[in-house]
Design an enzyme around this catalytic site. Structure first.
Site, PDB file in Angstrom:
ATOM      1  N   HIS A  73       3.529   6.807  50.471  1.00  0.00           N
ATOM      2  CA  HIS A  73       2.312   7.352  51.080  1.00  0.00           C
ATOM      3  C   HIS A  73       2.422   8.859  51.210  1.00  0.00           C
ATOM      4  CE1 HIS A  73       1.812   3.147  52.103  1.00  0.00           C
ATOM      5  NE2 HIS A  73       0.602   3.387  52.510  1.00  0.00           N
ATOM      6  N   SER A  74       1.276   9.541  51.205  1.00  0.00           N
ATOM      7  CA  SER A  74       1.255  10.980  51.451  1.00  0.00           C
ATOM      8  C   SER A  74       0.115  11.286  52.412  1.00  0.00           C
ATOM      9  CB  SER A  74       1.067  11.749  50.131  1.00  0.00           C
ATOM     10  OG  SER A  74      -0.151  11.389  49.522  1.00  0.00           O
ATOM     11  N   LEU A  75       0.015  12.572  52.824  1.00  0.00           N
ATOM     12  CA  LEU A  75      -0.944  12.951  53.866  1.00  0.00           C
ATOM     13  C   LEU A  75      -2.095  13.752  53.284  1.00  0.00           C
ATOM     14  CD1 LEU A  75      -1.365  12.949  56.990  1.00  0.00           C
ATOM     15  CD2 LEU A  75      -0.296  15.190  56.990  1.00  0.00           C
ATOM     16  N   PHE A 121       8.167  15.044  45.271  1.00  0.00           N
ATOM     17  CA  PHE A 121       7.866  14.037  46.289  1.00  0.00           C
ATOM     18  C   PHE A 121       8.929  12.934  46.265  1.00  0.00           C
ATOM     19  CE2 PHE A 121       5.750  10.297  48.032  1.00  0.00           C
ATOM     20  CZ  PHE A 121       5.085  10.819  49.136  1.00  0.00           C
TER      21      PHE A 121
END
Length: 285
Positions: A73-75, A121
């Site tokens: 997941h990322s923001l 990432f």
């Protein structure tokens, strides 16, 4: 500073933490901090607002004391803008501090950087606790001041880092004594993923129906394309009930460095009638 109750909201991957300022019998204004900040960014502004309203300042997932997202997941950014556009009937008022929308990047730049960003990432996602860098207190504060490029004062950095760092595990200290780790998700260092094109941002802007207060810091944040700020705000004005705009002297973190410069604008905005036309406020210091 008076003790402020800590809030913990359960979510599927853990919890979201926050601080509830002001009365507990009123619906609070939800305060969302920026990228790599935490709820402490409102510690100086909140006391000026809470005689007039309740304020719930949360640590976004992966920030402050909130749980990190699971792997993969990322923001996203500028959540208030996107939420107000996606769920226009659920938002009454939106306050934006030195931002008008998610960051707009040139399409070719986004495409060309995608591979590098994914590699970075994945590197950070697989970084073990033992390999996390640790610093003593003065080093930690110095890193924060330098990273924000004069946007934060040393005093403001210390305020925000009260919930932005944790004592390092003994296995990572390397004999350095009392040391600390940043408690934010290290994957947040990858900032270029998930950017929107200008066309997408402008389309989102036309969907916002609530009242909007936009406080633009001067000089504020340096944007890749500063001309887009006014362009997006004009699109918001097309369908929003009311748009109030003020320019205020200060850095991007003026709400933490100089909260007294914006508190009156926010209080006035929340106390004012919803039946007024769109307004462009005078520049204010």
């Amino acid at each position: 500073m008076a003790d402020v109750p800590e809030i913990e909201i359960p979510v599927p991957w853990g919890h979201v933490t926050g601080k509830w300022w002001g009365p507990r019998d009123k619906q609070p204004v939800l305060a969302l901090h920026g990228w790599q900040d935490n709820a402490g960014t409102f510690d100086k502004l909140a006391p000026l607002l809470t005689p007039h309203m309740a304020l719930l300042c949360i640590d976004m997932p992966g920030h402050g004391r909130s749980s990190h997202y699971p792997k993969g997941h990322s923001l996203g950014g500028a959540i208030g803008f996107l939420y107000a556009a996606s769920f226009p009937e659920e938002i009454d008022k939106l306050v934006q501090l030195d931002i008008v929308s998610p960051t707009v990047r040139d399409i070719s730049r986004v495409v060309n950087d995608t591979g590098t960003m994914i590699d970075r990432f994945l590197k950070y996602e697989n970084l073990s606790v033992e390999n996390m860098p640790c610093y003593n207190y003065d080093e930690m504060i110095g890193i924060v001041v330098d990273a924000y490029k004069s946007s934060l004062t040393k005093d403001s950095s210390e305020v925000m880092m009260k919930r932005g760092m944790v004592p390092a595990a003994s296995a990572t200290t390397n004999g350095k004594g009392d040391t600390y780790n940043f408690c934010r998700d290290v994957r947040l260092k990858v900032a270029g993923m998930g950017m929107l094109s200008l066309d997408m941002v402008l389309e989102y802007a036309t969907k916002i129906k609530c009242e909007v207060l936009n406080l633009k810091a001067n000089p504020g944040m340096r944007f890749d394309n500063p001309q887009y700020y006014g362009l997006v705000l004009d699109k918001v004005r097309e369908n929003a009930k009311r748009v109030v705009y003020h320019e205020v002297e200060g850095t991007h973190h003026l709400h933490l460095n100089n909260p007294e410069r914006i508190s009156s604008h926010i209080i006035s905005f929340f106390n004012s009638s919803t039946n007024l036309p769109n307004a462009g406020g005078d520049a204010a210091a």
